[in-house]
Design a protein around this motif. Structure first.
Motif, PDB file in Angstrom:
ATOM      1  N   ALA A 512      18.605 -24.260   4.521  1.00  0.00           N
ATOM      2  CA  ALA A 512      19.906 -23.584   4.598  1.00  0.00           C
ATOM      3  C   ALA A 512      20.418 -23.143   3.234  1.00  0.00           C
ATOM      4  CB  ALA A 512      20.936 -24.501   5.260  1.00  0.00           C
ATOM      5  N   ASP A 513      19.800 -23.603   2.153  1.00  0.00           N
ATOM      6  CA  ASP A 513      20.224 -23.217   0.808  1.00  0.00           C
ATOM      7  C   ASP A 513      19.399 -22.066   0.245  1.00  0.00           C
ATOM      8  OD1 ASP A 513      22.254 -25.063   0.713  1.00  0.00           O
ATOM      9  OD2 ASP A 513      21.034 -26.622  -0.236  1.00  0.00           O
ATOM     10  N   ILE A 514      18.592 -21.436   1.089  1.00  0.00           N
ATOM     11  CA  ILE A 514      17.745 -20.320   0.663  1.00  0.00           C
ATOM     12  C   ILE A 514      18.190 -19.051   1.382  1.00  0.00           C
ATOM     13  CG2 ILE A 514      15.391 -19.465   0.440  1.00  0.00           C
ATOM     14  CD1 ILE A 514      14.463 -22.410   0.854  1.00  0.00           C
ATOM     15  N   ILE A 515      18.474 -18.020   0.604  1.00  0.00           N
ATOM     16  CA  ILE A 515      18.880 -16.722   1.146  1.00  0.00           C
ATOM     17  C   ILE A 515      17.855 -15.691   0.683  1.00  0.00           C
ATOM     18  CG2 ILE A 515      20.684 -14.953   1.184  1.00  0.00           C
ATOM     19  CD1 ILE A 515      22.639 -17.237   0.323  1.00  0.00           C
ATOM     20  N   PHE A 516      17.282 -14.960   1.624  1.00  0.00           N
ATOM     21  CA  PHE A 516      16.250 -13.974   1.267  1.00  0.00           C
ATOM     22  C   PHE A 516      16.849 -12.575   1.148  1.00  0.00           C
ATOM     23  CE2 PHE A 516      13.653 -17.355   3.164  1.00  0.00           C
ATOM     24  CZ  PHE A 516      12.737 -17.525   2.141  1.00  0.00           C
ATOM     25  N   ASP A 517      16.462 -11.914   0.067  1.00  0.00           N
ATOM     26  CA  ASP A 517      16.801 -10.505  -0.128  1.00  0.00           C
ATOM     27  C   ASP A 517      15.499  -9.717  -0.032  1.00  0.00           C
ATOM     28  OD1 ASP A 517      17.435  -7.991  -0.967  1.00  0.00           O
ATOM     29  OD2 ASP A 517      18.376  -8.591  -2.852  1.00  0.00           O
ATOM     30  N   PRO A 518      15.267  -9.047   1.105  1.00  0.00           N
ATOM     31  CA  PRO A 518      13.987  -8.339   1.275  1.00  0.00           C
ATOM     32  C   PRO A 518      13.918  -6.999   0.553  1.00  0.00           C
ATOM     33  CG  PRO A 518      15.315  -8.146   3.263  1.00  0.00           C
ATOM     34  CD  PRO A 518      16.070  -9.036   2.327  1.00  0.00           C
ATOM     35  N   ASN A 519      14.859  -6.744  -0.327  1.00  0.00           N
ATOM     36  CA  ASN A 519      14.881  -5.559  -1.192  1.00  0.00           C
ATOM     37  C   ASN A 519      15.315  -4.294  -0.446  1.00  0.00           C
ATOM     38  OD1 ASN A 519      13.837  -7.276  -3.068  1.00  0.00           O
ATOM     39  ND2 ASN A 519      11.825  -6.287  -3.223  1.00  0.00           N
ATOM     40  N   ILE A 520      16.465  -3.815  -0.797  1.00  0.00           N
ATOM     41  CA  ILE A 520      16.914  -2.512  -0.317  1.00  0.00           C
ATOM     42  C   ILE A 520      16.468  -1.495  -1.351  1.00  0.00           C
ATOM     43  CG2 ILE A 520      18.907  -1.097   0.265  1.00  0.00           C
ATOM     44  CD1 ILE A 520      20.366  -3.637   1.054  1.00  0.00           C
ATOM     45  N   LEU A 521      15.513  -0.665  -0.975  1.00  0.00           N
ATOM     46  CA  LEU A 521      14.964   0.322  -1.904  1.00  0.00           C
ATOM     47  C   LEU A 521      15.511   1.711  -1.571  1.00  0.00           C
ATOM     48  CD1 LEU A 521      11.283  -0.994  -1.947  1.00  0.00           C
ATOM     49  CD2 LEU A 521      13.142  -1.526  -3.526  1.00  0.00           C
ATOM     50  N   ALA A 522      15.302   2.618  -2.483  1.00  0.00           N
ATOM     51  CA  ALA A 522      15.872   3.964  -2.345  1.00  0.00           C
ATOM     52  C   ALA A 522      15.369   4.670  -1.092  1.00  0.00           C
ATOM     53  CB  ALA A 522      15.522   4.785  -3.576  1.00  0.00           C
ATOM     54  N   ILE A 523      16.279   5.332  -0.388  1.00  0.00           N
ATOM     55  CA  ILE A 523      15.916   6.113   0.801  1.00  0.00           C
ATOM     56  C   ILE A 523      16.481   7.528   0.650  1.00  0.00           C
ATOM     57  CG2 ILE A 523      15.835   4.092   2.294  1.00  0.00           C
ATOM     58  CD1 ILE A 523      18.537   4.933   3.434  1.00  0.00           C
ATOM     59  N   ALA A 524      16.022   8.410   1.523  1.00  0.00           N
ATOM     60  CA  ALA A 524      16.475   9.806   1.545  1.00  0.00           C
ATOM     61  C   ALA A 524      16.241  10.496   0.205  1.00  0.00           C
ATOM     62  CB  ALA A 524      17.951   9.881   1.931  1.00  0.00           C
ATOM     63  N   THR A 525      15.117  10.127  -0.439  1.00  0.00           N
ATOM     64  CA  THR A 525      14.804  10.752  -1.735  1.00  0.00           C
ATOM     65  C   THR A 525      13.975  12.015  -1.570  1.00  0.00           C
ATOM     66  OG1 THR A 525      12.749   9.489  -1.981  1.00  0.00           O
ATOM     67  CG2 THR A 525      14.788   8.481  -2.836  1.00  0.00           C
ATOM     68  N   GLY A 526      13.418  12.200  -0.363  1.00  0.00           N
ATOM     69  CA  GLY A 526      12.536  13.332  -0.143  1.00  0.00           C
ATOM     70  C   GLY A 526      11.096  13.045  -0.506  1.00  0.00           C
ATOM     71  N   MET A 527      10.832  11.867  -1.027  1.00  0.00           N
ATOM     72  CA  MET A 527       9.478  11.509  -1.419  1.00  0.00           C
ATOM     73  C   MET A 527       8.775  10.803  -0.265  1.00  0.00           C
ATOM     74  SD  MET A 527      10.384  10.153  -5.267  1.00  0.00           S
ATOM     75  CE  MET A 527       8.655   9.856  -5.702  1.00  0.00           C
ATOM     76  N   ASP A 528       7.560  11.223   0.042  1.00  0.00           N
ATOM     77  CA  ASP A 528       6.833  10.684   1.193  1.00  0.00           C
ATOM     78  C   ASP A 528       6.639   9.170   1.092  1.00  0.00           C
ATOM     79  OD1 ASP A 528       6.676  13.170   2.269  1.00  0.00           O
ATOM     80  OD2 ASP A 528       4.612  13.562   1.569  1.00  0.00           O
ATOM     81  N   GLU A 529       6.376   8.685  -0.135  1.00  0.00           N
ATOM     82  CA  GLU A 529       6.105   7.251  -0.292  1.00  0.00           C
ATOM     83  C   GLU A 529       7.353   6.391  -0.049  1.00  0.00           C
ATOM     84  OE1 GLU A 529       6.132   8.954  -4.590  1.00  0.00           O
ATOM     85  OE2 GLU A 529       5.660   9.628  -2.550  1.00  0.00           O
ATOM     86  N   HIS A 530       8.518   7.003   0.014  1.00  0.00           N
ATOM     87  CA  HIS A 530       9.757   6.267   0.277  1.00  0.00           C
ATOM     88  C   HIS A 530      10.192   6.357   1.736  1.00  0.00           C
ATOM     89  CE1 HIS A 530      11.120   6.751  -4.215  1.00  0.00           C
ATOM     90  NE2 HIS A 530       9.985   6.078  -4.078  1.00  0.00           N
ATOM     91  N   ALA A 531       9.445   7.062   2.534  1.00  0.00           N
ATOM     92  CA  ALA A 531       9.895   7.395   3.886  1.00  0.00           C
ATOM     93  C   ALA A 531      10.091   6.172   4.784  1.00  0.00           C
ATOM     94  CB  ALA A 531       8.902   8.362   4.541  1.00  0.00           C
TER      95      ALA A 531
END
Length: 540
Positions: A512-531
């Motif tokens: 209960a003392d562990i909080i996971f941040d699965p990473n919010i990465l950039a979106i809507a950049t127009g780059m295929d690798e970010h889709a």
């Protein structure tokens, strides 16, 4: 010296069999001896430049027979546990007398005297008394400078470490960190105990200063317990400030909250107009017997104003009363944090609000205020966040042209003195470990560190995780390892599982003392690798 493993085991065994009895007050009895300045000094300190009359801990060195007589009086009265005469025996406590150089010896001798007295009785134990200081880490003594502190966390830690080293080497069976009025001071004491005497069981005892139900530094009894549970104490309790009548509600709360043995040693009522105590042994005994028969306590005893007669009456009365059953530790415990008040994330809590405007990287207004040194106005930002419903406050001081450690200390010290803000837990947010640790040393509650990751490898990750746990905080873990940030669902889960196993299996974290941040990465950049970034975050 008795094997500390055996001591802990034997104490734990006895606590399930019967109610144990602690001794009573020391100050009133020592004062009653009418010792002169000359007797306090003894031969050793005959030429000391300061007055020494009134320093009870010094008597361990100059009048050991007087101290021994009091130990024997309490043990003969029925005390199972006798405390060392070391309540103010720290370098900070002894500075008023100019006796800092004698502190270690005071504690060694204090423990030896108690151990020698207890040795003549079966199943008797010595609790090394680790009392409060005359300084506090959570409050400023200067009305005009709320961020000021007389001492640092490290100075308090060092003072307690020296004392505990002496108590340990003198033969104490456990450490009693007592009369806790500031939980941050207690955290420094806990850290010292874990470092210099890790084999000794810890007993924590808080003092509720009045009928408001709070410590001097503002915490409720539940917030206190949440803040110190990481210490894994053998016993937790309440003492001093109040008589048994006034103390009962807080003992009831602690008995409900703590899955370990609970203790209560009140004053002999409230002080009279002359600062003395009038409650008779019969009255104190009757009140504490009520605590015992109602299943609230595993240990009872006395604090200010109590005498061997009080302890004798209490020991006789509780002799055949069953101890409080120890409740099992809750399974699947909920994430729990604290400022001055507790905050639990329950299944019905709903959306948790973290106020993030105290972030120099995310709020231009806050950054301008901090960089211009207008910390008072910056506190107003935090107040607005709490008034708007924030459950926790995220504080970040990471800016290139800012002394981030000092800024973190100053801001956290300021908001600690604002009750409406300080009631909520703090999330210490930084990419710099020294800044994180500076924040932890200013937080009396149980907060959250944001964040750590596996970026620098397992050894670095575990070192930081253990140090965070040492301060009693929860932790945010980013999905980031030695090869970089996780972008796919599989990588996010793989890194999170690896971090979870390290934290739980090797660093001793509660899930209960562990909080996971699965990473919010950039979106809507127009780059295929970010889709697929948004989809991967949601699925992870």
């Amino acid at each position: 010296m008795q094997d500390p493993v055996d001591t802990r085991g034997r104490l734990a065994e006895l606590l399930t069999e019967r109610i144990l009895v602690l001794d009573g007050a020391w100050g009133v009895l020592l004062q009653g001896r009418g010792l002169t300045e000359e007797r306090f000094r003894g031969e050793r300190f005959a030429n000391h430049p300061r007055d020494l009359q009134g320093d009870p801990d010094l008597l361990n060195l100059t009048q050991p027979q007087v101290v021994s007589e009091l130990h024997h009086a309490y043990l003969q009265a029925g005390a199972d546990i006798t405390t060392t005469n070391t309540f103010t025996a720290t370098s900070i406590g002894q500075s008023d007398y100019g006796l800092q150089d004698a502190v270690y010896e005071m504690n060694v001798q204090g423990a030896r005297l108690a151990k020698e007295a207890a040795g003549g009785h079966p199943d008797r134990f010595v609790a090394g008394s680790v009392g409060p200081l005359n300084v506090t880490l959570s409050l400023s003594p200067k009305v005009e400078d709320a961020a000021f502190r007389t001492v640092t966390f490290d100075q308090v830690y060092e003072a307690y470490a020296e004392q505990m080293r002496g108590l340990r080497n003198g033969g104490a069976d456990l450490l009693l960190i007592e009369t806790i009025f500031d939980t941050l001071n207690a955290k420094a004491a806990i850290a010292a105990a874990k470092d210099v005497a890790p084999e000794l069981p810890i007993w924590l005892s808080v003092t509720i200063v009045d009928r408001s139900g709070r410590t001097l530094s503002g915490q409720t009894i539940e917030a206190f317990w949440i803040s110190v549970a990481h210490a894994d104490p053998l016993i937790v309790g309440v003492n001093c400030s109040l008589g048994a009548t006034e103390m009962r509600p807080y003992v009831e709360d602690l008995a409900r909250l703590a899955p370990i043995p609970t203790a209560c040693y009140p004053n002999a009522g409230l002080p009279n107009a002359f600062g003395g105590y009038d409650e008779t042994p019969e009255i104190t005994c009757e009140l504490l017997t009520g605590f015992a028969t109602d299943g609230l306590v595993n240990i009872v005893g006395g604090c200010c104003g109590t005498t061997p007669d009080h302890i004798r009456a209490i020991a006789t009365a509780v002799r055949d009363v069953a101890p409080r059953p120890i409740p099992p530790s809750p399974e699947g415990s909920m994430p729990t944090f604290s400022g001055l008040e507790p905050f639990r994330i329950r299944p019905d809590t709903g959306f948790v609000m973290i106020g993030e405007r105290q972030n120099v990287t995310g709020s231009a207004k806050f950054r301008r205020l901090i960089e211009s040194g207008d910390f008072e106005a910056a506190v107003g930002v935090a107040l607005e966040q709490v008034q708007s419903g924030a459950n926790l406050l995220d504080v970040n001081m990471d800016a290139d042209l800012l002394d981030s450690e000092q800024a973190m200390r100053t801001f956290l010290n300021l908001i600690a003195t604002e009750p409406e803000i300080a009631r909520v837990p703090i999330m210490i947010d930084s990419s710099s470990w020294p800044v994180i640790e500076a924040g932890l040393k200013c937080s009396q509650g149980k907060g959250v560190v944001n964040s750590i990751s596996l970026k620098e490898g397992e050894a670095d990750f575990l070192d930081k995780a253990r140090r965070i746990k040492r301060y009693g905080a929860a932790v945010v873990v980013m999905a980031f390892d030695e090869t970089g940030q996780a972008g796919t669902v599989d990588r996010k889960i793989q890194i999170s599982e690896r971090a979870y196993r390290l934290l739980v299996d090797e660093a001793g974290y509660e899930p209960a003392d562990i909080i996971f941040d699965p990473n919010i990465l950039a979106i809507a950049t127009g780059m295929d690798e970010h889709a697929d970034f948004a989809k991967a975050f949601i699925e992870a």
